[in-house]
Design a protein around this motif. Structure first.
Motif, PDB file in Angstrom:
ATOM      1  N   VAL A   3      46.516  19.697 -40.555  1.00  0.00           N
ATOM      2  CA  VAL A   3      47.192  18.393 -40.529  1.00  0.00           C
ATOM      3  C   VAL A   3      46.892  17.655 -41.828  1.00  0.00           C
ATOM      4  CG1 VAL A   3      47.497  16.211 -39.316  1.00  0.00           C
ATOM      5  CG2 VAL A   3      47.038  18.312 -38.015  1.00  0.00           C
ATOM      6  N   THR A   4      47.910  17.547 -42.659  1.00  0.00           N
ATOM      7  CA  THR A   4      47.737  16.863 -43.941  1.00  0.00           C
ATOM      8  C   THR A   4      47.887  15.358 -43.784  1.00  0.00           C
ATOM      9  OG1 THR A   4      48.748  18.809 -44.988  1.00  0.00           O
ATOM     10  CG2 THR A   4      48.455  16.848 -46.356  1.00  0.00           C
ATOM     11  N   THR A   5      48.918  14.924 -43.052  1.00  0.00           N
ATOM     12  CA  THR A   5      49.221  13.500 -42.929  1.00  0.00           C
ATOM     13  C   THR A   5      49.695  13.187 -41.516  1.00  0.00           C
ATOM     14  OG1 THR A   5      49.995  13.550 -45.222  1.00  0.00           O
ATOM     15  CG2 THR A   5      50.471  11.552 -43.954  1.00  0.00           C
ATOM     16  N   ARG A   6      49.257  12.051 -40.993  1.00  0.00           N
ATOM     17  CA  ARG A   6      49.733  11.551 -39.703  1.00  0.00           C
ATOM     18  C   ARG A   6      50.663  10.366 -39.940  1.00  0.00           C
ATOM     19  NH1 ARG A   6      44.799  13.800 -38.918  1.00  0.00           N
ATOM     20  NH2 ARG A   6      44.428  14.914 -36.935  1.00  0.00           N
ATOM     21  N   GLY A  21      53.753  25.017 -42.842  1.00  0.00           N
ATOM     22  CA  GLY A  21      53.145  25.005 -41.513  1.00  0.00           C
ATOM     23  C   GLY A  21      53.143  26.352 -40.826  1.00  0.00           C
ATOM     24  N   ILE A  22      54.070  27.239 -41.197  1.00  0.00           N
ATOM     25  CA  ILE A  22      54.108  28.587 -40.635  1.00  0.00           C
ATOM     26  C   ILE A  22      53.270  29.542 -41.485  1.00  0.00           C
ATOM     27  CG2 ILE A  22      55.579  30.480 -39.885  1.00  0.00           C
ATOM     28  CD1 ILE A  22      56.063  27.865 -38.368  1.00  0.00           C
ATOM     29  N   ARG A  75      54.274  18.227 -50.004  1.00  0.00           N
ATOM     30  CA  ARG A  75      53.016  17.482 -49.974  1.00  0.00           C
ATOM     31  C   ARG A  75      52.181  17.747 -48.731  1.00  0.00           C
ATOM     32  NH1 ARG A  75      56.369  13.541 -52.829  1.00  0.00           N
ATOM     33  NH2 ARG A  75      57.261  12.747 -50.882  1.00  0.00           N
ATOM     34  N   ASN A  76      52.762  18.389 -47.731  1.00  0.00           N
ATOM     35  CA  ASN A  76      52.047  18.622 -46.464  1.00  0.00           C
ATOM     36  C   ASN A  76      51.991  20.101 -46.114  1.00  0.00           C
ATOM     37  OD1 ASN A  76      51.702  15.900 -45.996  1.00  0.00           O
ATOM     38  ND2 ASN A  76      53.420  15.720 -44.572  1.00  0.00           N
ATOM     39  N   LEU A  77      50.887  20.496 -45.479  1.00  0.00           N
ATOM     40  CA  LEU A  77      50.909  21.732 -44.705  1.00  0.00           C
ATOM     41  C   LEU A  77      51.639  21.453 -43.397  1.00  0.00           C
ATOM     42  CD1 LEU A  77      47.319  23.198 -45.202  1.00  0.00           C
ATOM     43  CD2 LEU A  77      49.449  23.947 -46.276  1.00  0.00           C
ATOM     44  N   ARG A  78      51.163  20.429 -42.686  1.00  0.00           N
ATOM     45  CA  ARG A  78      51.857  19.970 -41.484  1.00  0.00           C
ATOM     46  C   ARG A  78      51.696  18.466 -41.393  1.00  0.00           C
ATOM     47  NH1 ARG A  78      55.634  22.889 -39.560  1.00  0.00           N
ATOM     48  NH2 ARG A  78      55.504  23.582 -37.400  1.00  0.00           N
ATOM     49  N   GLY A  79      52.803  17.779 -41.241  1.00  0.00           N
ATOM     50  CA  GLY A  79      52.786  16.373 -40.907  1.00  0.00           C
ATOM     51  C   GLY A  79      52.907  16.227 -39.404  1.00  0.00           C
ATOM     52  N   VAL A  80      52.232  15.233 -38.844  1.00  0.00           N
ATOM     53  CA  VAL A  80      52.233  15.035 -37.401  1.00  0.00           C
ATOM     54  C   VAL A  80      52.547  13.570 -37.098  1.00  0.00           C
ATOM     55  CG1 VAL A  80      50.815  15.045 -35.302  1.00  0.00           C
ATOM     56  CG2 VAL A  80      50.622  16.911 -36.939  1.00  0.00           C
ATOM     57  N   VAL A  81      53.517  13.351 -36.209  1.00  0.00           N
ATOM     58  CA  VAL A  81      53.796  12.021 -35.699  1.00  0.00           C
ATOM     59  C   VAL A  81      52.846  11.757 -34.547  1.00  0.00           C
ATOM     60  CG1 VAL A  81      55.480  10.569 -34.487  1.00  0.00           C
ATOM     61  CG2 VAL A  81      56.230  12.048 -36.366  1.00  0.00           C
TER      62      VAL A  81
END
Length: 372
Positions: free
Chosen positions: A343-346, A198-199, A363-369
């Motif tokens: 955003v890869t996965t929510r 993510g960075i 598995r993610n660049l960035r996961g977001v809740v």
């Protein structure tokens, strides 16, 4: 009022979902209904024990965005219904660092790990079974509602999706600024970015935006290398040795102009490898966090001194949140900064453990809740 949130009861430990009591905002504070929270390695550092919280239980999360639901008495600049992004670094606007345009070094940042109010280490806004609960970075974005100091919130254009805007509260500014501000990437430079999460993916974007002739992304995970190539990298390799050789092949054997270390769990070895990959008078920027209890490193002092290399730390990409977060969102609206693609996965709040598992598995660049 009650709110659900993800807390750590111990460290090392795992985030668990509990029901918390949340106080109304006091003067200088706002209560925010969260819309989205990013999953960052910094949150995981507290879970695995490489960073130590000032209090347990601790409500996690420091990257987030939402809608102001209540405003404390006498709190200026905010109204119910405002859309806000949190800056994980508070900005007092008065200390020496804020006055000189270095808001990321604001004196209030010294209290981030306490979990308490910045001006009172005994004052909390969350509790569990009558016991105080800390808020990571004074925020606790892994809660459906959170009460925060107004110095941590930045109003944004309500037309920007909040699950995208939340990324600018940490990951985007840290990576983009590491390249543009800390590495001082110039047109024609050769840049290595070590660690594409993510960075790092935003360091790639920042280096490309600054005009680098070559941006070499380094990550052992093929998915992340492919993602980097789509977001500004010119080359993508699996290890730093290959990246260093590639940079030398482009520079008559000299090495990269800069190398930016954004590895999720950074060690002295990573920094030493990156420092060796840059040319004389080149810059190595250290961004990622490691184990706070480990002080040893692998820096070649001969190269550092005699080749006049520069080793530069970078907090939030040397950004000034009140200026740079709106500027980055404006670039997003103009199409020059890619955010949707990050955003890869929510996840729902109840799936936060899976989100961290996906992050650590690459598995993610960035996961977001995302919240209802």
């Amino acid at each position: 009022m009650l709110t659900r949130g993800a807390v750590l009861r111990q460290t090392p430990g795992a985030y668990e979902i509990v029901e918390l009591d949340i106080e109304d905002p006091r003067p200088g504070e706002i209560r925010v209904k969260m819309a989205a929270a990013g999953l960052c390695h910094s949150d995981d550092h507290f879970a695995v024990g490489t960073q130590t919280p000032g209090i347990l239980p601790l409500a996690g999360g420091h990257e987030g965005a939402g809608v102001v639901e209540a405003v404390g008495p006498g709190t200026k600049g905010f109204a119910e219904g405002d859309h806000v992004v949190f800056s994980f670094l508070p900005v007092c606007g008065r200390c020496r660092w804020c006055a000189h345009g270095h808001q990321n070094l604001c004196d209030l940042g010294a209290f981030l790990a306490t979990g308490a109010r910045f001006d009172d280490p005994t004052s909390y806004r969350l509790s569990l079974d009558g016991a105080p609960v800390g808020q990571l970075a004074g925020l606790g974005t892994f809660c459906e509602y959170t009460t925060v100091s107004a110095v941590s919130a930045i109003k944004i254009d309500p037309s920007i999706p909040l699950d995208i805007a939340c990324l600018t509260g940490c990951g985007v500014g840290t990576g983009w600024g590491a390249a543009v501000n800390s590495a001082e990437v110039k047109p024609g430079h050769v840049v290595i970015v070590m660690g594409i999460g993510g960075i790092g993916i935003n360091a790639v974007q920042g280096a490309a935006h600054a005009g680098a002739a070559a941006v070499i992304a380094v990550d052992p995970v093929p998915f992340k290398r492919n993602s980097a190539l789509k977001l500004g990298a010119t080359h993508a390799v699996a290890d730093i040795e290959e990246a260093a050789e590639l940079a030398r092949s482009m520079t008559n054997g000299q090495g990269a102009d800069s190398a930016i270390v954004t590895v999720g769990i950074t060690t002295g070895r990573h920094v030493g490898q990156a420092l060796s990959a840059v040319r004389k008078a080149g810059t190595c920027v250290a961004v990622g966090l490691g184990d706070a209890t480990v002080g040893a490193g692998d820096i070649n002092l001969h190269e550092l001194t005699l080749y006049q290399k520069r080793l530069q730390g970078s907090l939030f990409g040397a950004s000034s949140p009140t200026a740079d977060i709106p500027a980055q969102l404006a670039m997003y609206q103009q199409g020059s900064l890619k955010l949707d693609e990050l955003v890869t996965t929510r996840y729902s709040l109840d799936d936060i453990t899976q989100g961290f598992a996906d992050m650590n598995a690459g598995r993610n660049l960035r996961g977001v809740v995302v919240y209802d």
